[in-house]
Design an enzyme around this catalytic site. Structure first.
Site, PDB file in Angstrom:
ATOM      1  N   HIS A  53       0.850  -1.196   0.000  1.00  0.00           N
ATOM      2  CA  HIS A  53       0.000   0.000   0.000  1.00  0.00           C
ATOM      3  C   HIS A  53       0.882   1.241   0.000  1.00  0.00           C
ATOM      4  O   HIS A  53       2.018   1.207   0.490  1.00  0.00           O
ATOM      5  CB  HIS A  53      -0.889   0.016   1.238  1.00  0.00           C
ATOM      6  CG  HIS A  53      -1.995  -0.982   1.201  1.00  0.00           C
ATOM      7  ND1 HIS A  53      -3.172  -0.793   1.886  1.00  0.00           N
ATOM      8  CD2 HIS A  53      -2.114  -2.186   0.578  1.00  0.00           C
ATOM      9  CE1 HIS A  53      -3.971  -1.838   1.690  1.00  0.00           C
ATOM     10  NE2 HIS A  53      -3.353  -2.693   0.906  1.00  0.00           N
ATOM     11  N   GLU A  55       0.852   3.868   1.847  1.00  0.00           N
ATOM     12  CA  GLU A  55       1.284   4.284   3.181  1.00  0.00           C
ATOM     13  C   GLU A  55       2.422   3.414   3.707  1.00  0.00           C
ATOM     14  O   GLU A  55       3.405   3.936   4.245  1.00  0.00           O
ATOM     15  CB  GLU A  55       0.123   4.220   4.195  1.00  0.00           C
ATOM     16  CG  GLU A  55      -1.061   5.083   3.842  1.00  0.00           C
ATOM     17  CD  GLU A  55      -2.165   4.348   3.097  1.00  0.00           C
ATOM     18  OE1 GLU A  55      -3.336   4.603   3.401  1.00  0.00           O
ATOM     19  OE2 GLU A  55      -1.849   3.509   2.219  1.00  0.00           O
ATOM     20  N   CYS A  83      -6.508   1.949   5.456  1.00  0.00           N
ATOM     21  CA  CYS A  83      -7.175   0.714   5.863  1.00  0.00           C
ATOM     22  C   CYS A  83      -6.656   0.316   7.248  1.00  0.00           C
ATOM     23  O   CYS A  83      -5.813   0.994   7.828  1.00  0.00           O
ATOM     24  CB  CYS A  83      -6.885  -0.389   4.848  1.00  0.00           C
ATOM     25  SG  CYS A  83      -5.152  -0.953   4.886  1.00  0.00           S
ATOM     26  N   CYS A  86      -2.772  -0.223   7.274  1.00  0.00           N
ATOM     27  CA  CYS A  86      -2.014   1.026   7.199  1.00  0.00           C
ATOM     28  C   CYS A  86      -2.182   1.859   8.459  1.00  0.00           C
ATOM     29  O   CYS A  86      -1.220   2.464   8.942  1.00  0.00           O
ATOM     30  CB  CYS A  86      -2.419   1.811   5.956  1.00  0.00           C
ATOM     31  SG  CYS A  86      -1.922   0.962   4.429  1.00  0.00           S
TER      32      CYS A  86
END
Length: 156
Positions: A53, A55, A83, A86
C-alpha cells in the site's frame, strides 16, 4: 511553510503513477519540517503483494532514510483514508499527523468504519485532518473504477 493542499497535490501525483501502472490510484507523501522525505504509491498489483500500500511503502522509505522506524514529528498525506493495516503501521511508526484526501466508507480505519488512529488505549495516537483536496482525490478514484468497469468483459 507549505500548505496541506500543496503536500496532498504531491500525494495525488503519486496516485496518478499508480493509476498509470494499473493499480488503484492511491498516493502518499511523508513530510518532516516542511520537507518531503518519502513518496510512494499503491503497488499491490505490480508487486503482487497485499502489503504494498502507498502508506506502508512510504513509511518504510522514511524509516530507512532516517535510520529508525519511529517517525515522531512526521506528517503523512494520503489520498484515501488508510485501511486497518495502514492505520496500524501509522500507529506503530508513531506518525504525528495524518492528512486524508477522500474517506473510504468500505475499508477506512481513520473514522469511516473504525478510528484506529485515535484509540486512547494504544501507546500512540495520531492527529487527523480530513477532506484535503477531497474532490480531486475522490474523482481520481471514481474515474479509475469507471474505466476499469468499461474494460471488464461482459458476460452474456
Amino acid at each position: 511553510m507549505k500548505s496541506d493542499e500543496y503536500y496532498m497535490k504531491e500525494a495525488l501525483r503519486q496516485a496518478k503513477k499508480a493509476a498509470a501502472a494499473g493499480d488503484v490510484p492511491i498516493g502518499c507523501v511523508i513530510v518532516k519540517d516542511g520537507v518531503i522525505v518519502a513518496r510512494a504509491y499503491n503497488k499491490r498489483n505490480k508487486n503482487k503483494s497485499v502489503l504494498a500500500h502507498a502508506e506502508t511503502l512510504a513509511i518504510d522509505k522514511a524509516a530507512k532514510k532516517q535510520g529508525d522506524f519511529r517517525l515522531d514529528g512526521y506528517d503523512l498525506y494520503v489520498t484515501l483514508e488508510p485501511c486497518q493495516m495502514c492505520a496500524g503501521a501509522i500507529i506503530q511508526s508513531r506518525v504525528r499527523r495524518v492528512i486524508i484526501g477522500a474517506m473510504n466508507p468500505k475499508a477506512g480505519c481513520a473514522g469511516s468504519i473504525l478510528n484506529l488512529l485515535q484509540i486512547e488505549r494504544f501507546n500512540h495516537q495520531a492527529e487527523i485532518t480530513r477532506g484535503v483536496c477531497e474532490e480531486e482525490c475522490s474523482e481520481l478514484l471514481t474515474n479509475f473504477f469507471k474505466e476499469l468497469r468499461k474494460k471488464k468483459p461482459t458476460t452474456t
